[in-house]
Design a protein around this motif. Sequence first.
Motif, short mmCIF file in Angstrom:
data_model
loop_
_atom_site.label_atom_id
_atom_site.label_comp_id
_atom_site.label_asym_id
_atom_site.label_seq_id
_atom_site.Cartn_x
_atom_site.Cartn_y
_atom_site.Cartn_z
N GLY A 119 19.41 -27.92 64.72
CA GLY A 119 20.03 -27.87 63.41
C GLY A 119 19.13 -27.31 62.33
N ARG A 120 17.90 -26.93 62.68
CA ARG A 120 16.98 -26.35 61.71
C ARG A 120 16.52 -24.99 62.20
NH1 ARG A 120 18.82 -30.34 59.61
NH2 ARG A 120 17.75 -31.76 58.17
N PHE A 121 15.66 -24.35 61.39
CA PHE A 121 15.23 -23.00 61.69
C PHE A 121 13.78 -22.93 62.15
CE2 PHE A 121 18.63 -22.45 58.62
CZ PHE A 121 19.31 -21.35 59.12
N ARG A 122 13.54 -22.02 63.08
CA ARG A 122 12.21 -21.53 63.40
C ARG A 122 12.39 -20.03 63.59
NH1 ARG A 122 9.12 -20.65 68.12
NH2 ARG A 122 6.88 -20.84 67.76
N VAL A 245 20.33 -32.62 49.11
CA VAL A 245 21.62 -31.93 48.91
C VAL A 245 22.57 -32.23 50.06
CG1 VAL A 245 22.74 -29.70 48.61
CG2 VAL A 245 20.47 -30.08 47.64
N ASP A 246 23.82 -32.47 49.72
CA ASP A 246 24.85 -32.69 50.72
C ASP A 246 25.47 -31.34 51.09
OD1 ASP A 246 26.77 -33.74 52.37
OD2 ASP A 246 28.14 -34.29 50.74
N PHE A 247 25.13 -30.84 52.26
CA PHE A 247 25.67 -29.57 52.73
C PHE A 247 26.82 -29.82 53.70
CE2 PHE A 247 21.24 -28.34 51.71
CZ PHE A 247 21.49 -27.29 50.85
N ALA A 248 27.91 -29.09 53.53
CA ALA A 248 29.03 -29.17 54.46
C ALA A 248 28.67 -28.42 55.74
CB ALA A 248 30.28 -28.59 53.83
N GLY A 249 29.29 -28.82 56.85
CA GLY A 249 28.98 -28.18 58.12
C GLY A 249 29.41 -26.73 58.19
N ASP A 250 30.36 -26.32 57.33
CA ASP A 250 30.85 -24.94 57.34
C ASP A 250 30.44 -24.21 56.06
OD1 ASP A 250 32.38 -26.36 55.56
OD2 ASP A 250 34.32 -25.68 56.34
N GLU A 251 29.25 -24.49 55.59
CA GLU A 251 28.73 -23.91 54.35
C GLU A 251 27.72 -22.82 54.63
OE1 GLU A 251 26.77 -25.65 50.16
OE2 GLU A 251 27.57 -26.97 51.71
N LEU A 252 27.59 -21.89 53.67
CA LEU A 252 26.54 -20.87 53.68
C LEU A 252 25.68 -21.05 52.44
CD1 LEU A 252 28.35 -17.48 54.49
CD2 LEU A 252 26.99 -18.86 56.06
N VAL A 253 24.37 -20.82 52.59
CA VAL A 253 23.47 -20.83 51.44
C VAL A 253 22.91 -19.42 51.26
CG1 VAL A 253 21.29 -21.70 50.51
CG2 VAL A 253 22.86 -23.26 51.67
N VAL A 254 22.95 -18.92 50.04
CA VAL A 254 22.47 -17.57 49.74
C VAL A 254 21.22 -17.67 48.88
CG1 VAL A 254 23.04 -15.33 48.73
CG2 VAL A 254 24.83 -16.71 49.82
N VAL A 255 20.16 -16.96 49.28
CA VAL A 255 18.91 -16.93 48.52
C VAL A 255 18.51 -15.48 48.28
CG1 VAL A 255 18.13 -19.13 49.48
CG2 VAL A 255 17.41 -16.99 50.55
N GLY A 256 17.68 -15.28 47.27
CA GLY A 256 17.23 -13.94 46.94
C GLY A 256 15.89 -13.62 47.57
N SER A 257 15.47 -12.38 47.37
CA SER A 257 14.18 -11.93 47.89
C SER A 257 13.08 -12.23 46.89
CB SER A 257 14.22 -10.43 48.17
OG SER A 257 15.06 -10.14 49.25
N SER A 258 11.86 -12.20 47.39
CA SER A 258 10.69 -12.39 46.55
C SER A 258 10.58 -11.26 45.53
CB SER A 258 9.43 -12.41 47.43
OG SER A 258 8.26 -12.26 46.66
N THR A 271 9.19 -19.72 48.41
CA THR A 271 10.18 -20.76 48.12
C THR A 271 11.33 -20.74 49.11
OG1 THR A 271 9.63 -20.68 45.75
CG2 THR A 271 11.74 -21.66 46.36
N ALA A 272 11.85 -19.54 49.38
CA ALA A 272 12.94 -19.43 50.36
C ALA A 272 12.49 -19.85 51.75
CB ALA A 272 13.47 -18.00 50.38
N SER A 273 11.23 -19.57 52.08
CA SER A 273 10.70 -19.97 53.40
C SER A 273 10.69 -21.48 53.53
CB SER A 273 9.28 -19.42 53.58
OG SER A 273 9.29 -18.02 53.64
#
Length: 296
Positions: A119-122, A245-258, A271-273
Amino acid sequence: MRVVVGFQDTGAGRDALALGARLAASSGGELHVVLVLASTERATLAPPEAGFTRYLEQAALEWLAGAQEWLARHDRGVPGGATTHLRWAESGAEGLLEAARELDAALVVVGAARGGIAGRFRVSGVANALLHAAEVPVALAPKKLRSSPAAGVSRVTAAIGLRPGASDVMSASIRLADALGARLRLLSLVAIDEEGLGTSDAAAAAAHAHVSTVLEGVHETLPDGVAADTLVARGATFSQAVVAVDFAGDELVVVGSSRLASAGRLFLGATASRMLRELPVPMVVVPRDAVMGEQS
């Protein structure tokens, strides 16, 4: 929305496939499944006898056929079906970016590397290369996403920092929310001990003011049917703020570039990392000074 999936015959590859299918189906768009073989393999791995390249290509075509079968077996169909592509390139990232350019893709989807917490990222080597050079948004599928029953996208969350420069994130988030038929949320994360913002209440007040200002600035540009709200999450550290933060299972998060990113290019900042390491839902990283292409 035209979606390119970087596929491998692995769990991470099927995580990316599941996310790509969800995005393409929700937007009524196209799904292109791309498998890249390193061109150096022809020279460095091929034995003297002929036929190795044909063997490798045949194996790759079988993996792509397996991707089609997986989509059908797990009811992840896309209107018009998925189109598969086998490409040779110097690297996986190079091959995916070439495919994205040729197909005029809205975004590229890749999976997390093996070894991360479920459920997390590497971040994998290919994903890492994309996150520091791509000219199109890159969507990252967390580990085990393929097991999620979610079929659509209910909400797109735009992560807005306290510094100026949210236009890239907002433009991409609005277009995604519109294409996917999702709600829009503006999120500001406040790390009290890390940002030197004074008291918790003072920091939260500054964050609320900032996201409200951003929302007011884009409200008139929101497409019909796209509703938006705001959220400020705080914690002693950035990681704690994300976890709160309460994230829904069918949610997307959008972040910007450095801010270090070249114009029109993507570069994953610190920060995004940190946010990436804590998120349980897919993340989309958008290039600097760029909006999603017409196919979005």
